[in-house]
Write a protein that holds these residues in place. Structure first.
Motif, PDB file in Angstrom:
ATOM      1  N   SER A 151      44.672  73.513  -1.329  1.00 21.46           N
ATOM      2  CA  SER A 151      44.258  73.395  -2.724  1.00 21.46           C
ATOM      3  C   SER A 151      42.457  73.892  -3.195  1.00 21.46           C
ATOM      4  O   SER A 151      42.357  74.097  -4.332  1.00 21.46           O
ATOM      5  N   ALA A 152      41.911  74.006  -2.136  1.00 23.89           N
ATOM      6  CA  ALA A 152      40.594  74.607  -2.081  1.00 23.89           C
ATOM      7  C   ALA A 152      40.112  74.884  -0.862  1.00 23.89           C
ATOM      8  O   ALA A 152      40.693  74.530   0.206  1.00 23.89           O
ATOM      9  N   VAL A 153      39.289  75.865  -0.639  1.00 18.18           N
ATOM     10  CA  VAL A 153      38.764  76.332   0.454  1.00 18.18           C
ATOM     11  C   VAL A 153      37.309  76.176   0.517  1.00 18.18           C
ATOM     12  O   VAL A 153      36.298  76.498  -0.183  1.00 18.18           O
ATOM     13  N   LEU A 154      36.857  75.362   1.664  1.00 15.43           N
ATOM     14  CA  LEU A 154      35.363  75.163   1.837  1.00 15.43           C
ATOM     15  C   LEU A 154      34.849  75.816   3.097  1.00 15.43           C
ATOM     16  O   LEU A 154      35.325  75.638   4.261  1.00 15.43           O
ATOM     17  N   GLY A 155      33.858  76.812   2.857  1.00 15.98           N
ATOM     18  CA  GLY A 155      33.441  77.660   3.875  1.00 15.98           C
ATOM     19  C   GLY A 155      32.392  76.895   4.750  1.00 15.98           C
ATOM     20  O   GLY A 155      31.319  76.276   4.001  1.00 15.98           O
ATOM     21  N   MET A 156      32.243  76.759   6.063  1.00 17.04           N
ATOM     22  CA  MET A 156      31.508  76.181   7.052  1.00 17.04           C
ATOM     23  C   MET A 156      30.334  77.168   7.223  1.00 17.04           C
ATOM     24  O   MET A 156      29.731  77.061   8.468  1.00 17.04           O
ATOM     25  N   GLY A 162      17.185  75.970   2.081  1.00 15.36           N
ATOM     26  CA  GLY A 162      17.200  74.792   1.129  1.00 15.36           C
ATOM     27  C   GLY A 162      18.377  74.032   1.056  1.00 15.36           C
ATOM     28  O   GLY A 162      18.299  72.770   0.731  1.00 15.36           O
ATOM     29  N   GLY A 163      19.440  74.622   1.287  1.00 13.87           N
ATOM     30  CA  GLY A 163      20.789  73.856   1.145  1.00 13.87           C
ATOM     31  C   GLY A 163      21.737  73.997   0.338  1.00 13.87           C
ATOM     32  O   GLY A 163      22.963  73.528   0.219  1.00 13.87           O
ATOM     33  N   ASP A 164      21.603  74.786  -0.959  1.00 12.56           N
ATOM     34  CA  ASP A 164      22.323  75.170  -2.044  1.00 12.56           C
ATOM     35  C   ASP A 164      23.687  75.753  -1.583  1.00 12.56           C
ATOM     36  O   ASP A 164      23.743  76.880  -0.475  1.00 12.56           O
ATOM     37  N   LEU A 165      24.772  75.753  -2.093  1.00  9.50           N
ATOM     38  CA  LEU A 165      25.865  76.468  -1.648  1.00  9.50           C
ATOM     39  C   LEU A 165      26.130  77.769  -2.183  1.00  9.50           C
ATOM     40  O   LEU A 165      25.351  78.318  -2.976  1.00  9.50           O
ATOM     41  N   LYS A 166      27.377  78.544  -1.867  1.00  7.56           N
ATOM     42  CA  LYS A 166      27.479  80.022  -2.324  1.00  7.56           C
ATOM     43  C   LYS A 166      28.821  80.005  -2.828  1.00  7.56           C
ATOM     44  O   LYS A 166      29.749  79.353  -2.445  1.00  7.56           O
ATOM     45  N   ASP A 310      24.361  87.459  -0.857  1.00  2.00           N
ATOM     46  CA  ASP A 310      24.591  88.888  -0.389  1.00  2.00           C
ATOM     47  C   ASP A 310      25.411  89.067   1.012  1.00  2.00           C
ATOM     48  O   ASP A 310      26.139  90.206   0.860  1.00  2.00           O
ATOM     49  N   GLY A 311      25.264  88.139   1.733  1.00  2.00           N
ATOM     50  CA  GLY A 311      26.079  88.226   3.100  1.00  2.00           C
ATOM     51  C   GLY A 311      27.468  88.087   2.839  1.00  2.00           C
ATOM     52  O   GLY A 311      28.117  87.543   1.762  1.00  2.00           O
ATOM     53  N   ALA A 312      28.385  88.306   3.913  1.00  2.00           N
ATOM     54  CA  ALA A 312      30.033  88.399   3.662  1.00  2.00           C
ATOM     55  C   ALA A 312      30.194  87.469   4.653  1.00  2.00           C
ATOM     56  O   ALA A 312      29.807  87.111   5.770  1.00  2.00           O
ATOM     57  N   ALA A 313      31.622  86.831   4.496  1.00  4.21           N
ATOM     58  CA  ALA A 313      32.290  85.878   5.353  1.00  4.21           C
ATOM     59  C   ALA A 313      33.628  85.905   5.094  1.00  4.21           C
ATOM     60  O   ALA A 313      34.201  86.551   4.003  1.00  4.21           O
ATOM     61  N   ASP A 314      34.313  85.081   5.894  1.00  2.00           N
ATOM     62  CA  ASP A 314      35.835  84.739   5.579  1.00  2.00           C
ATOM     63  C   ASP A 314      36.122  84.299   4.177  1.00  2.00           C
ATOM     64  O   ASP A 314      37.152  84.335   3.607  1.00  2.00           O
ATOM     65  N   THR A 315      35.316  83.700   3.307  1.00  5.49           N
ATOM     66  CA  THR A 315      35.394  83.153   2.025  1.00  5.49           C
ATOM     67  C   THR A 315      35.476  84.313   0.985  1.00  5.49           C
ATOM     68  O   THR A 315      35.852  84.317  -0.002  1.00  5.49           O
ATOM     69  N   ASN A 316      34.885  85.539   1.316  1.00  2.00           N
ATOM     70  CA  ASN A 316      35.317  86.739   0.448  1.00  2.00           C
ATOM     71  C   ASN A 316      36.760  86.905   0.508  1.00  2.00           C
ATOM     72  O   ASN A 316      37.288  87.198  -0.699  1.00  2.00           O
ATOM     73  N   THR A 317      37.431  86.763   1.387  1.00  7.20           N
ATOM     74  CA  THR A 317      38.923  87.067   1.436  1.00  7.20           C
ATOM     75  C   THR A 317      39.699  85.805   0.342  1.00  7.20           C
ATOM     76  O   THR A 317      40.280  86.188  -0.497  1.00  7.20           O
ATOM     77  N   GLY A 328      28.943  77.567   2.541  1.00 11.57           N
ATOM     78  CA  GLY A 328      27.659  77.200   2.690  1.00 11.57           C
ATOM     79  C   GLY A 328      27.585  75.648   3.038  1.00 11.57           C
ATOM     80  O   GLY A 328      26.425  75.258   2.794  1.00 11.57           O
ATOM     81  N   LEU A 329      28.507  75.218   3.393  1.00  4.64           N
ATOM     82  CA  LEU A 329      28.533  73.691   3.650  1.00  4.64           C
ATOM     83  C   LEU A 329      27.978  73.244   5.163  1.00  4.64           C
ATOM     84  O   LEU A 329      27.722  72.220   5.326  1.00  4.64           O
TER      85      LEU A 329
END
Length: 369
Positions: A151-156, A162-166, A310-317, A328-329
């Motif tokens: 239903s949704a994807v949350l990247g860790m 400062g803590g803001d999400l991506k 700017d950086g990449a991770a599995d949430t790109n996919t 960014g959680l």
């Protein structure tokens, strides 16, 4: 300063887990699986010679529908032995050590949050990848398949400072240019050969122009080839790192890279992708998910925003697939991939609280069809 989640992070940090070291990864995988099982997860693995991907499932409690997918990784950029010169330390709010920020604190916070859940929640799926730091070449298929049913994807991954999400990420591709030449004696019969290194140099000059006029980053990271100075080189290759802000730039540049042709008639040139993370641009689904998480954060006294990274991770996919995605959680800190790496102890507590609230509250804010 002590708590069960920081104690868990201490244990994880002292089991060093560099990408590709299957023995080191296996030791940490066993520890993580034991903690996941204690938190209530059913654990499984997708095996790979370079490190297994961990798959954890928590059955839904009184909430129907598609699962909520969490993405993390347990490999780090730090080789075994780094702890000797970069030890675990706690200095006020700052916890230091290899991998504490990227991203073992995220795993510790997520497991603590799940253990604290008391109330209805959807099915939870967690994928903990073994090769994220080199672009998830063996994990991308698994990530894609899991995202399609979520239903949704949350990247860790770690958040912005400062803590803001991506809410979006640059596309990231690792590509290899491979050249085959013709070997010959470099003094007695040089014209009988075709030098693969010379060909590679000419190809790299072409590569410099691939992103001309476009906001594309092209970095030649490694070069290898040849064997002896008295032999015309028969083999050479170079590994490139490419970053993209726009899917169209990505399509064009990767197409041009694949179309490289040899300058020398007896040389051959080929390109292949070592890993590929497509450009993830912000979209309405991600914006809505961010707004829902921010509302949950406000309900527990936390202020939370979000913007692209700017950086990449599995949430790109997952984001590029159009799945509702936010990253960014993990707890905030700094110094990713640097010897100054640190994570905030108070941030660990804040993120654990937020994750618990998201797990039990996100389904209540889901848009109704």
């Amino acid at each position: 300063m002590s708590s069960p989640v920081i104690a868990a992070l201490h244990r994880y940090t002292h089991v060093e887990s560099p990408t590709g070291d299957s023995r080191a990864l296996a030791a940490l995988a066993e520890m993580l699986e034991a903690d996941a099982a204690a938190a209530g997860f059913h654990t499984a693995r997708e095996p790979h010679p370079t490190g297994d991907h961990l798959i954890w499932t928590l059955r839904a409690r009184d909430v129907a529908g598609a699962p909520l997918l969490f993405l993390s990784h347990y490999d780090t950029v730090w080789p075994v032995g780094t702890l000797a010169g970069m030890p675990w330390t706690v200095d006020g709010d700052a916890i230091r050590g290899p991998g504490v920020y990227d991203t073992k604190a995220g795993i510790a916070a997520l497991l603590a949050a799940v253990a604290a859940v008391d109330g209805p929640h959807p099915e939870l799926r967690v994928i903990v990848v073994a090769d994220e730091e080199i672009g998830s070449p063996t994990a991308t298929g698994l990530v894609r398949a899991e995202a399609r049913r979520a239903s949704a994807v949350l990247g860790m991954e770690p958040p912005h400072p400062g803590g803001d999400l991506k809410t979006g990420r640059r596309g990231s591709t690792r590509a290899r240019i491979e050249v085959t030449g013709v070997e010959a004696h470099a003094a007695l019969d040089p014209d009988a050969g075709a030098n693969a290194i010379d060909e590679l140099v000419d190809q790299l000059l072409r590569v410099r122009e691939l992103g001309a006029g476009r906001p594309v980053l092209v970095n030649t990271g490694t070069i290898a080839g040849g064997g002896r100075t008295n032999v015309v080189a028969g083999q050479a290759h170079a590994d490139l790192g490419l970053r993209f802000a726009d899917p169209e730039d990505e399509r064009v540049v990767l197409g041009e890279l694949a179309a490289l042709r040899p300058v020398r008639s007896r040389a051959t040139v080929g390109t292949r992708l070592l890993s590929h993370r497509p450009t993830w641009q912000p979209d309405a689904a991600g914006d809505d998910l961010l707004a829902r998480i921010a509302a949950i954060a406000a309900g527990i006294g936390q202020t939370l925003g979000g913007h692209p990274a700017d950086g990449a991770a599995d949430t790109n996919t997952t984001g590029a697939l159009g799945r509702p995605t936010v990253d960014g959680l993990a707890p905030h800190g700094g110094g990713a991939h640097a010897r100054t790496e640190w994570v905030s102890a108070s941030g660990i507590a804040e993120r654990t609280m937020l994750l618990t609230a998201v797990i039990t509250g996100l389904h209540r804010t889901a848009p109704r069809c």
